[in-house]
Design a protein around this motif. Sequence first.
Motif, PDB file in Angstrom:
ATOM      1  N   ASP A 197      58.317   4.582 -86.971  1.00 50.34           N
ATOM      2  CA  ASP A 197      58.359   5.853 -86.241  1.00 50.34           C
ATOM      3  C   ASP A 197      57.791   6.935 -87.155  1.00 50.34           C
ATOM      4  O   ASP A 197      58.459   7.361 -88.108  1.00 50.34           O
ATOM      5  CB  ASP A 197      59.814   6.155 -85.858  1.00 50.34           C
ATOM      6  CG  ASP A 197      59.923   7.482 -85.108  1.00 50.34           C
ATOM      7  OD1 ASP A 197      58.905   8.201 -84.977  1.00 50.34           O
ATOM      8  OD2 ASP A 197      61.049   7.782 -84.649  1.00 50.34           O
ATOM      9  N   ARG A 217      57.275   9.991 -86.633  1.00 48.29           N
ATOM     10  CA  ARG A 217      57.791  11.344 -86.427  1.00 48.29           C
ATOM     11  C   ARG A 217      58.817  11.732 -87.486  1.00 48.29           C
ATOM     12  O   ARG A 217      59.009  12.904 -87.783  1.00 48.29           O
ATOM     13  CB  ARG A 217      58.417  11.455 -85.034  1.00 48.29           C
ATOM     14  CG  ARG A 217      57.401  11.319 -83.900  1.00 48.29           C
ATOM     15  CD  ARG A 217      58.098  11.158 -82.567  1.00 48.29           C
ATOM     16  NE  ARG A 217      58.958   9.967 -82.565  1.00 48.29           N
ATOM     17  CZ  ARG A 217      59.748   9.604 -81.558  1.00 48.29           C
ATOM     18  NH1 ARG A 217      59.814  10.357 -80.466  1.00 48.29           N
ATOM     19  NH2 ARG A 217      60.478   8.516 -81.629  1.00 48.29           N
ATOM     20  N   SER A 218      59.490  10.712 -88.045  1.00 41.63           N
ATOM     21  CA  SER A 218      60.551  11.013 -89.021  1.00 41.63           C
ATOM     22  C   SER A 218      60.134  10.700 -90.462  1.00 41.63           C
ATOM     23  O   SER A 218      60.940  10.824 -91.378  1.00 41.63           O
ATOM     24  CB  SER A 218      61.819  10.230 -88.675  1.00 41.63           C
ATOM     25  OG  SER A 218      61.567   8.840 -88.739  1.00 41.63           O
ATOM     26  N   VAL A 237      54.314  13.983 -87.496  1.00 41.94           N
ATOM     27  CA  VAL A 237      55.647  14.203 -88.047  1.00 41.94           C
ATOM     28  C   VAL A 237      56.305  15.471 -87.489  1.00 41.94           C
ATOM     29  O   VAL A 237      55.638  16.463 -87.188  1.00 41.94           O
ATOM     30  CB  VAL A 237      55.579  14.240 -89.592  1.00 41.94           C
ATOM     31  CG1 VAL A 237      54.981  15.547 -90.094  1.00 41.94           C
ATOM     32  CG2 VAL A 237      56.960  14.012 -90.204  1.00 41.94           C
ATOM     33  N   ARG A 238      57.647  15.417 -87.359  1.00 35.92           N
ATOM     34  CA  ARG A 238      58.418  16.583 -86.903  1.00 35.92           C
ATOM     35  C   ARG A 238      58.558  17.592 -88.032  1.00 35.92           C
ATOM     36  O   ARG A 238      58.782  17.219 -89.187  1.00 35.92           O
ATOM     37  CB  ARG A 238      59.839  16.152 -86.515  1.00 35.92           C
ATOM     38  CG  ARG A 238      59.918  15.398 -85.217  1.00 35.92           C
ATOM     39  CD  ARG A 238      61.401  15.348 -84.779  1.00 35.92           C
ATOM     40  NE  ARG A 238      61.605  14.213 -83.895  1.00 35.92           N
ATOM     41  CZ  ARG A 238      62.133  13.051 -84.277  1.00 35.92           C
ATOM     42  NH1 ARG A 238      62.526  12.874 -85.519  1.00 35.92           N
ATOM     43  NH2 ARG A 238      62.280  12.082 -83.404  1.00 35.92           N
ATOM     44  N   GLN A 288      64.325   2.144 -90.637  1.00 38.75           N
ATOM     45  CA  GLN A 288      64.357   2.862 -89.351  1.00 38.75           C
ATOM     46  C   GLN A 288      65.053   2.025 -88.278  1.00 38.75           C
ATOM     47  O   GLN A 288      65.802   2.552 -87.463  1.00 38.75           O
ATOM     48  CB  GLN A 288      62.931   3.237 -88.932  1.00 38.75           C
ATOM     49  CG  GLN A 288      62.335   4.359 -89.790  1.00 38.75           C
ATOM     50  CD  GLN A 288      60.977   4.824 -89.311  1.00 38.75           C
ATOM     51  OE1 GLN A 288      60.199   4.043 -88.750  1.00 38.75           O
ATOM     52  NE2 GLN A 288      60.668   6.099 -89.524  1.00 38.75           N
ATOM     53  N   LYS A 340      68.238  10.335 -90.839  1.00 40.05           N
ATOM     54  CA  LYS A 340      67.497  11.137 -89.861  1.00 40.05           C
ATOM     55  C   LYS A 340      66.014  11.186 -90.223  1.00 40.05           C
ATOM     56  O   LYS A 340      65.147  11.096 -89.367  1.00 40.05           O
ATOM     57  CB  LYS A 340      68.040  12.568 -89.849  1.00 40.05           C
ATOM     58  CG  LYS A 340      69.365  12.747 -89.149  1.00 40.05           C
ATOM     59  CD  LYS A 340      69.564  14.235 -88.805  1.00 40.05           C
ATOM     60  CE  LYS A 340      71.028  14.625 -88.818  1.00 40.05           C
ATOM     61  NZ  LYS A 340      71.659  14.645 -90.151  1.00 40.05           N
ATOM     62  N   HIS A 341      65.737  11.374 -91.523  1.00 40.11           N
ATOM     63  CA  HIS A 341      64.352  11.507 -91.983  1.00 40.11           C
ATOM     64  C   HIS A 341      64.078  10.547 -93.141  1.00 40.11           C
ATOM     65  O   HIS A 341      65.009  10.096 -93.807  1.00 40.11           O
ATOM     66  CB  HIS A 341      64.084  12.947 -92.433  1.00 40.11           C
ATOM     67  CG  HIS A 341      64.527  13.975 -91.462  1.00 40.11           C
ATOM     68  ND1 HIS A 341      63.952  14.131 -90.226  1.00 40.11           N
ATOM     69  CD2 HIS A 341      65.522  14.902 -91.527  1.00 40.11           C
ATOM     70  CE1 HIS A 341      64.558  15.119 -89.576  1.00 40.11           C
ATOM     71  NE2 HIS A 341      65.516  15.596 -90.341  1.00 40.11           N
ATOM     72  N   TYR A 342      62.789  10.301 -93.378  1.00 42.21           N
ATOM     73  CA  TYR A 342      62.396   9.323 -94.397  1.00 42.21           C
ATOM     74  C   TYR A 342      61.240   9.877 -95.221  1.00 42.21           C
ATOM     75  O   TYR A 342      60.368  10.571 -94.702  1.00 42.21           O
ATOM     76  CB  TYR A 342      61.939   8.010 -93.734  1.00 42.21           C
ATOM     77  CG  TYR A 342      63.038   7.364 -92.919  1.00 42.21           C
ATOM     78  CD1 TYR A 342      63.869   6.401 -93.483  1.00 42.21           C
ATOM     79  CD2 TYR A 342      63.281   7.768 -91.594  1.00 42.21           C
ATOM     80  CE1 TYR A 342      64.910   5.831 -92.742  1.00 42.21           C
ATOM     81  CE2 TYR A 342      64.309   7.209 -90.851  1.00 42.21           C
ATOM     82  CZ  TYR A 342      65.126   6.235 -91.429  1.00 42.21           C
ATOM     83  OH  TYR A 342      66.148   5.696 -90.701  1.00 42.21           O
ATOM     84  N   THR A 365      62.910  18.922 -94.593  1.00 39.90           N
ATOM     85  CA  THR A 365      63.911  18.156 -95.356  1.00 39.90           C
ATOM     86  C   THR A 365      63.292  17.566 -96.623  1.00 39.90           C
ATOM     87  O   THR A 365      63.904  17.567 -97.689  1.00 39.90           O
ATOM     88  CB  THR A 365      64.514  17.048 -94.466  1.00 39.90           C
ATOM     89  OG1 THR A 365      65.020  17.653 -93.263  1.00 39.90           O
ATOM     90  CG2 THR A 365      65.654  16.336 -95.170  1.00 39.90           C
ATOM     91  N   ALA A 370      61.487  17.189 -90.398  1.00 41.90           N
ATOM     92  CA  ALA A 370      61.370  16.123 -91.404  1.00 41.90           C
ATOM     93  C   ALA A 370      60.652  16.664 -92.643  1.00 41.90           C
ATOM     94  O   ALA A 370      61.058  16.409 -93.779  1.00 41.90           O
ATOM     95  CB  ALA A 370      60.611  14.931 -90.822  1.00 41.90           C
ATOM     96  N   ASP A 412      70.963  12.513 -94.179  1.00 39.34           N
ATOM     97  CA  ASP A 412      69.838  13.372 -93.784  1.00 39.34           C
ATOM     98  C   ASP A 412      68.498  12.730 -94.113  1.00 39.34           C
ATOM     99  O   ASP A 412      67.553  12.819 -93.333  1.00 39.34           O
ATOM    100  CB  ASP A 412      69.927  14.711 -94.538  1.00 39.34           C
ATOM    101  CG  ASP A 412      71.258  15.392 -94.313  1.00 39.34           C
ATOM    102  OD1 ASP A 412      71.491  15.823 -93.167  1.00 39.34           O
ATOM    103  OD2 ASP A 412      72.068  15.461 -95.253  1.00 39.34           O
TER     104      ASP A 412
END
Lengths: 291, 291
Positions: free
Chosen positions: A108, A110-111, A147-148, A80, A86-88, A154, A151, A61
Amino acid sequence: MNTVEQAVIIGTGLVGTSVGLALRRAGVRVWLRDRDSRAVAEAVRLGAGHPLPATARPSVDLAVLAVPPAAVGEVLRDAQREGLAKHYTDVASVKAPIIVAAAGHGCDMRSFVPGHPMAGSEQSGPGAARADLFVGRTWALCPTAAVRPEAVATARALAELTGAAPTELSAEAHDRAAAIISHLPHLVSSALAAQLRTADSTALRLAGAGLRDVTRIAGGNVPLWLDILSQNADPVADTVDDLIEDLRHVAAELRSRAAIADSNASPAPALASLLDRGNDGRQRLMAERSS
Amino acid sequence: MNTVEQAVIIGTGLVGTSVGLALRRAGVRVWLRDRDSRAVAEAVRLGAGHPLPATARPSVDLAVLAVPPAAVGEVLRDAQREGLAKHYTDVASVKAPIIVAAAGHGCDMRSFVPGHPMAGSEQSGPGAARADLFVGRTWALCPTAAVRPEAVATARALAELTGAAPTELSAEAHDRAAAIISHLPHLVSSALAAQLRTADSTALRLAGAGLRDVTRIAGGNVPLWLDILSQNADPVADTVDDLIEDLRHVAAELRSRAAIADSNASPAPALASLLDRGNDGRQRLMAERSS
């Protein structure tokens, strides 16, 4: 609610290993990676997780980048590209330069949730790690516009799993705050401790608990702090200038008083003001921390 | 060997009351006096001794003057005129100005041993006193050329009865040492804490243990520290100048690095040197204290 079932920690120093210990205690499956295989082995031995397998990658995750500030951009890009998680998030003590570096390396965004748990130690390495390092502490998160939401959720879950309280703020606000509450104190503690290097042994034998407390953080890891202070150069330099200004006035006043025969007769407004403001600032800090 | 069977303590604040508690525990008969009768009453209630009777004076070996530095000369003169004790000592944080003031007030320098127990607290008043405040600490004694050996022996006995280790050094060496190990740290801690007075609440919420430690002594009693720092004006101003010089170089270097696009490429010799010297000084302090 988003949560973290499996996490990878890159960098098994004090903070990375402590995150691993805390997540393991919360039932998370933790994978560890470090370019120093001995550091991984020690973190594994301490119970912070298992070595990340080279093949047969688990479904992760969140990857927590616990590497020095200057390395985050590159390590994030590589992670990445590998599709490690999935996320960082990261744990570096400066945030705006990290975002600039990550964007510059083509990461990226977004994550990626820039983060900074407000906990540490003057010790370093996995051996100094503690499962409760983050309990009751603030964990700063500085999400960018790119960012999403999942993310961020999380990263918030990560902070909560370690016992910390996630707090969102802008990277710039974080870096100005960090200069005052962490970077300037480190620099000043180092400058005080530096004077002890050449002091008489007699002087050191007279030293009490005050000096021990005020110089504790000067024992911190030099390469790491060189990196942190360099990365947050402008906000730190601003606070140093303010502090110098205060001390310069007091030194001038002390010298002019020393020149007067009966120094008790003359007032010391700069010194009195500094001590009063110091009292107020200390009270405010303790009130804020206990609220 | 000289010892202390009966002692008078003048000034029942934190240090005076702690001396009383420690001496009582060692079986000494302790008499207390303070111009604030409530402070005496509280010290008595805490078990630090009995109020000094106005008449029927006991035969006292040693009077301990635990009053603010600026008051020592006058209080000593009055106590000696009264014939309060055979020997006298004080606990002020500066020593050369105390000797000048005592001589200036026409005190009998043969029975006076300037002293300074290297222990304290950011708290003040009898309520903050502790019987073990001096255990394992250094108690500086700065005998002048005029003093009788038996006065010095009695002051040494006082230190040992409280669990402290007496160390003799010159008043000038004491004051230079105190500037580095106590007065400069206090000033700098105050300057750091002063910046927190106007900082964002968010910044304060991010604060960790490092900031709490480094600003602890900034919570100290303002009038007392105004007095201490003013009395040791020149040695303190010298150490402030050295510290400012170090910080000025680092701030200039940080600004020049911030102006460079890739700051990691350029070295930071002033910052690296300060952090290294800080590490060394801290290590030396901890080694000296544990030896």
